[in-house]
Write a protein that holds these residues in place. Sequence first.
Motif, PDB file in Angstrom:
ATOM      1  N   THR A  55      42.259  51.860  78.025  1.00  0.00           N
ATOM      2  CA  THR A  55      43.492  52.004  77.244  1.00  0.00           C
ATOM      3  C   THR A  55      44.378  50.772  77.393  1.00  0.00           C
ATOM      4  N   ARG A  56      44.533  50.322  78.630  1.00  0.00           N
ATOM      5  CA  ARG A  56      45.346  49.122  78.878  1.00  0.00           C
ATOM      6  C   ARG A  56      44.685  47.889  78.268  1.00  0.00           C
ATOM      7  N   ASN A 119      53.097  47.772  83.261  1.00  0.00           N
ATOM      8  CA  ASN A 119      52.247  46.625  82.935  1.00  0.00           C
ATOM      9  C   ASN A 119      52.592  45.404  83.779  1.00  0.00           C
ATOM     10  N   THR A 120      51.602  44.557  83.962  1.00  0.00           N
ATOM     11  CA  THR A 120      51.794  43.312  84.698  1.00  0.00           C
ATOM     12  C   THR A 120      51.176  42.159  83.916  1.00  0.00           C
ATOM     13  N   PHE A 121      51.570  40.948  84.295  1.00  0.00           N
ATOM     14  CA  PHE A 121      51.014  39.741  83.686  1.00  0.00           C
ATOM     15  C   PHE A 121      50.659  38.767  84.796  1.00  0.00           C
ATOM     16  N   GLN A 122      49.517  38.084  84.669  1.00  0.00           N
ATOM     17  CA  GLN A 122      49.051  37.138  85.668  1.00  0.00           C
ATOM     18  C   GLN A 122      49.261  35.710  85.154  1.00  0.00           C
ATOM     19  N   SER A 350      35.841  41.419  81.740  1.00  0.00           N
ATOM     20  CA  SER A 350      36.472  41.987  82.929  1.00  0.00           C
ATOM     21  C   SER A 350      37.789  42.688  82.607  1.00  0.00           C
ATOM     22  N   ALA A 351      38.075  43.768  83.350  1.00  0.00           N
ATOM     23  CA  ALA A 351      39.361  44.434  83.223  1.00  0.00           C
ATOM     24  C   ALA A 351      40.462  43.460  83.610  1.00  0.00           C
ATOM     25  N   GLY A 352      41.496  43.427  82.826  1.00  0.00           N
ATOM     26  CA  GLY A 352      42.603  42.505  83.056  1.00  0.00           C
ATOM     27  C   GLY A 352      43.174  42.072  81.729  1.00  0.00           C
TER      28      GLY A 352
END
Length: 378
Positions: A55-56, A119-122, A350-352
């Motif tokens: 979903t994310r 949510n986050t951001f890298q 990959s998840a992310g």
Amino acid sequence: MIQAFDLESAGRKSRADHVLIAAILLLTGVGLVTLYSASYAYGERFFGKGLYFITRQLLYGFVGLGVFFVASWINLEYLRKLIVPMVVVTAVLCLLTFMPGIGVTKNGAARWIRIGSTNTFQPSELVKLTLPFYLAHIFSKKQDRINSLISGILPPTLITLLFFFLIYLQNNFSTALFVAANAVFIFYLAGVRYRYFISGAIILAPISAFLVLTKEHRLRRVISFFIPDWEPLGAGYQVHSSLLSIGSGGLLGKGFGQGTRKIASVPEIHSDFIFSSFSEEAGLAGVFLFFILFVVFAIHGYRAAIKSKDMFRRLLGFGLVTMISSQALLNIAVVSGAVPATGVPLPFFSAGGSSLAITLLIAGLIVNISRNGEVDHV
């Protein structure tokens, strides 16, 4: 603002490389399907939602496709005027990972900033775009001073080192080293003399060795790589389990959703080790098709760079295609035990969300280069 979306030269047609676009969209689609299968059991077990990760990922994927479209059409000369703000914003975002209340720390690594409540951001993912863009800009602008230490070599070297240490301080040595290595490749393509590479290697090799040897988990990974049986249930467990997962796929695989080792056997199989889940379910035939897609992407991306009309687009194209292609190769090398374990995700798979969105943004710029690199041949 309209000028930002004008074609590079008025009155000329432009046509994107449709094979390149197809490869990018297929990689994105296959990646999402693979993540759904690989992450469902993990999401159900730890978050009570089997669809937690997909979903994310879909949310970031929709955003990524939006920026992919914009990036494929935007005037690159307009973006070049924003290179200084891009560098500053990216550096500030990297610094925000250390700020309490904004930065998010997981497993001792301060690599993310908080966006909203969930949510986050890298920011290190954004460096994979900003640094090649800056290097392509500065080297194309200073071709007449390319080998001048003060005006030609020092500024891009300092910016590269800045981002290297910002990412390293986030406890993300593998990404820092990967980004720096790709930057060195752009230095080489720009025509920097060999003596600077030799001098840099003499200085940086012992520093890199020191950074590896002074962190226990990095040292354990290196030892486990050279002595696979040294710690089979510790540092070597993840790679050993991954190899068993890859080998269990056979020729045709177990079928979508039928893999069993994703349930508990391979740690982080939905993230950095997602290729082992794909191999188990798709088999050797699926792996072969996977490599075909990436090879098509790389060939058409490099061809667009070669056909570009100026040094900036040529360097940018080579830098961006290499960033995605080499990251995929590095990830697969880790998963298959060919190099020591690192935390580099598999592009498109990959998840992310940060990785997927930035990868699609980079892919859009590559399509942009292909569009404007072939206009004289239409």
